[in-house]
Scaffold this motif. Sequence first.
Motif, mmCIF file in Angstrom:
data_model
loop_
_atom_site.group_PDB
_atom_site.id
_atom_site.type_symbol
_atom_site.label_atom_id
_atom_site.label_comp_id
_atom_site.label_asym_id
_atom_site.label_seq_id
_atom_site.Cartn_x
_atom_site.Cartn_y
_atom_site.Cartn_z
ATOM 1 N N ILE A 1 0.863 -1.176 0.000
ATOM 2 C CA ILE A 1 0.000 0.000 0.000
ATOM 3 C C ILE A 1 0.905 1.233 0.000
ATOM 4 O O ILE A 1 1.641 1.479 0.949
ATOM 5 C CB ILE A 1 -0.954 -0.007 1.205
ATOM 6 N N PRO A 2 0.859 1.999 -1.085
ATOM 7 C CA PRO A 2 1.778 3.121 -1.218
ATOM 8 C C PRO A 2 1.388 4.297 -0.319
ATOM 9 O O PRO A 2 0.233 4.438 0.069
ATOM 10 C CB PRO A 2 1.654 3.510 -2.696
ATOM 11 N N ASP A 3 2.365 5.115 -0.031
ATOM 12 C CA ASP A 3 2.141 6.372 0.680
ATOM 13 C C ASP A 3 3.083 7.400 0.056
ATOM 14 O O ASP A 3 4.151 7.692 0.578
ATOM 15 C CB ASP A 3 2.405 6.213 2.174
ATOM 16 N N THR A 4 2.670 7.929 -1.095
ATOM 17 C CA THR A 4 3.503 8.862 -1.851
ATOM 18 C C THR A 4 3.311 10.302 -1.402
ATOM 19 O O THR A 4 4.044 11.175 -1.861
ATOM 20 C CB THR A 4 3.182 8.767 -3.350
ATOM 21 N N GLY A 5 2.312 10.535 -0.567
ATOM 22 C CA GLY A 5 2.013 11.900 -0.130
ATOM 23 C C GLY A 5 0.885 12.535 -0.906
ATOM 24 O O GLY A 5 0.455 13.643 -0.583
ATOM 25 N N SER A 6 0.388 11.854 -1.933
ATOM 26 C CA SER A 6 -0.759 12.381 -2.683
ATOM 27 C C SER A 6 -1.649 11.226 -3.122
ATOM 28 O O SER A 6 -1.169 10.104 -3.355
ATOM 29 C CB SER A 6 -0.306 13.171 -3.912
ATOM 30 N N LEU A 7 -2.936 11.511 -3.256
ATOM 31 C CA LEU A 7 -3.865 10.492 -3.729
ATOM 32 C C LEU A 7 -3.494 10.057 -5.143
ATOM 33 O O LEU A 7 -3.468 8.861 -5.440
ATOM 34 C CB LEU A 7 -5.301 11.017 -3.688
ATOM 35 N N SER B 1 -10.204 -3.568 1.600
ATOM 36 C CA SER B 1 -9.987 -3.178 3.005
ATOM 37 C C SER B 1 -8.524 -2.800 3.234
ATOM 38 O O SER B 1 -8.230 -1.874 3.991
ATOM 39 C CB SER B 1 -10.425 -4.279 3.966
ATOM 40 N N ARG B 2 -7.602 -3.468 2.564
ATOM 41 C CA ARG B 2 -6.180 -3.129 2.698
ATOM 42 C C ARG B 2 -5.856 -1.765 2.088
ATOM 43 O O ARG B 2 -4.930 -1.088 2.523
ATOM 44 C CB ARG B 2 -5.305 -4.186 2.012
ATOM 45 N N GLU B 3 -6.608 -1.388 1.048
ATOM 46 C CA GLU B 3 -6.337 -0.135 0.338
ATOM 47 C C GLU B 3 -6.980 1.084 0.997
ATOM 48 O O GLU B 3 -6.723 2.215 0.587
ATOM 49 C CB GLU B 3 -6.803 -0.277 -1.119
ATOM 50 N N GLN B 4 -7.777 0.879 2.031
ATOM 51 C CA GLN B 4 -8.472 1.992 2.680
ATOM 52 C C GLN B 4 -7.556 3.103 3.183
ATOM 53 O O GLN B 4 -7.929 4.275 3.107
ATOM 54 C CB GLN B 4 -9.349 1.475 3.819
ATOM 55 N N PRO B 5 -6.353 2.806 3.698
ATOM 56 C CA PRO B 5 -5.493 3.908 4.158
ATOM 57 C C PRO B 5 -5.219 4.961 3.084
ATOM 58 O O PRO B 5 -5.063 6.139 3.393
ATOM 59 C CB PRO B 5 -4.207 3.199 4.595
ATOM 60 N N VAL B 6 -5.172 4.549 1.823
ATOM 61 C CA VAL B 6 -4.950 5.507 0.738
ATOM 62 C C VAL B 6 -6.039 6.573 0.766
ATOM 63 O O VAL B 6 -5.767 7.774 0.653
ATOM 64 C CB VAL B 6 -4.918 4.777 -0.631
ATOM 65 N N PHE B 7 -7.278 6.155 0.950
ATOM 66 C CA PHE B 7 -8.404 7.083 0.904
ATOM 67 C C PHE B 7 -8.568 7.844 2.215
ATOM 68 O O PHE B 7 -8.968 9.010 2.207
ATOM 69 C CB PHE B 7 -9.675 6.320 0.528
ATOM 70 N N THR C 1 -17.193 11.153 -2.152
ATOM 71 C CA THR C 1 -16.448 10.244 -3.029
ATOM 72 C C THR C 1 -16.618 8.803 -2.566
ATOM 73 O O THR C 1 -16.525 8.498 -1.382
ATOM 74 C CB THR C 1 -14.950 10.602 -3.037
ATOM 75 N N ASP C 2 -16.858 7.926 -3.513
ATOM 76 C CA ASP C 2 -16.984 6.492 -3.250
ATOM 77 C C ASP C 2 -15.647 5.825 -3.601
ATOM 78 O O ASP C 2 -15.356 5.611 -4.781
ATOM 79 C CB ASP C 2 -18.120 5.913 -4.095
ATOM 80 N N PRO C 3 -14.822 5.500 -2.586
ATOM 81 C CA PRO C 3 -13.512 4.888 -2.877
ATOM 82 C C PRO C 3 -13.622 3.586 -3.668
ATOM 83 O O PRO C 3 -12.777 3.313 -4.530
ATOM 84 C CB PRO C 3 -12.914 4.634 -1.496
ATOM 85 N N MET C 4 -14.659 2.798 -3.408
ATOM 86 C CA MET C 4 -14.798 1.536 -4.132
ATOM 87 C C MET C 4 -15.050 1.798 -5.616
ATOM 88 O O MET C 4 -14.506 1.097 -6.476
ATOM 89 C CB MET C 4 -15.908 0.674 -3.545
ATOM 90 N N LEU C 5 -15.843 2.816 -5.917
ATOM 91 C CA LEU C 5 -16.083 3.146 -7.317
ATOM 92 C C LEU C 5 -14.785 3.577 -8.001
ATOM 93 O O LEU C 5 -14.499 3.142 -9.126
ATOM 94 C CB LEU C 5 -17.142 4.247 -7.441
ATOM 95 N N LEU C 6 -13.996 4.399 -7.324
ATOM 96 C CA LEU C 6 -12.706 4.806 -7.899
ATOM 97 C C LEU C 6 -11.838 3.588 -8.197
ATOM 98 O O LEU C 6 -11.267 3.467 -9.289
ATOM 99 C CB LEU C 6 -11.968 5.750 -6.950
ATOM 100 N N LEU C 7 -11.731 2.684 -7.228
ATOM 101 C CA LEU C 7 -10.897 1.493 -7.437
ATOM 102 C C LEU C 7 -11.473 0.580 -8.514
ATOM 103 O O LEU C 7 -10.720 -0.008 -9.296
ATOM 104 C CB LEU C 7 -10.721 0.732 -6.127
ATOM 105 N N ASP C 8 -12.800 0.453 -8.552
ATOM 106 C CA ASP C 8 -13.418 -0.367 -9.598
ATOM 107 C C ASP C 8 -13.095 0.184 -10.982
ATOM 108 O O ASP C 8 -12.778 -0.567 -11.909
ATOM 109 C CB ASP C 8 -14.935 -0.432 -9.419
#
Length: 192
Positions: free
Chosen positions: A77-83, A134-140, A153-160
């Motif tokens: 799970i990346p943490d680049t400092g930006s979405l 669930s693992r990707e939630q920290p990004v959002f 914003t719907d994070p699941m829609l973005l990921l889908d």
Amino acid sequence: MPDPTVNRRPGRGPRAAEAIFDTTLRHLAERGYARLTIEAVAQESGVNKTTIYRWWPSKPALLRAALIHARVLDIDIPDTGSLRGDLIALTEQITRLLTDGRTEPVARAMTAGTGLPDDELAALTRDFFADRFSREQPVFIRAAARGELPADTDPMLLLDLIAGAVWMRVLLRREPVPPDFARDVVDAVLPR
């Protein structure tokens, strides 16, 4: 279906768990779900089938554990400092998983789940994607804290939308992925 390894203390799994998971995923890719057997996995992994049954009492339980816990399917799970940076990094990892010679056949086999008795593989595939989401939630969570996402914003829609573009390009259309594909997909999907 509950995973018996989830609530166990670290170190309380079979020592050969990774070999068991790798063999399970390879057999899924090579033989399909219907012909995947615990006996064949045990034999090729070099363990007794009783070891597998002690930890995973059925084929669906074993495959669920392999899909969720196998290192070969892990993403960081990346943490680049930006979405935007995080989503590009996630998209690049998804692309690698779907184009790598070890994991692409597993992904292809996962999409073959419909039509099986009780759609067992389809249910396991849903479990896999729910675990990844669930693992990707920290990004959002981090993006919301930085004010990068509108409240609705719907994070699941973005990921889908993002992962769907990769799955469509690689697995369904079988087209090559251009060098800037991850960036282009994220820029097309990310709210401005």
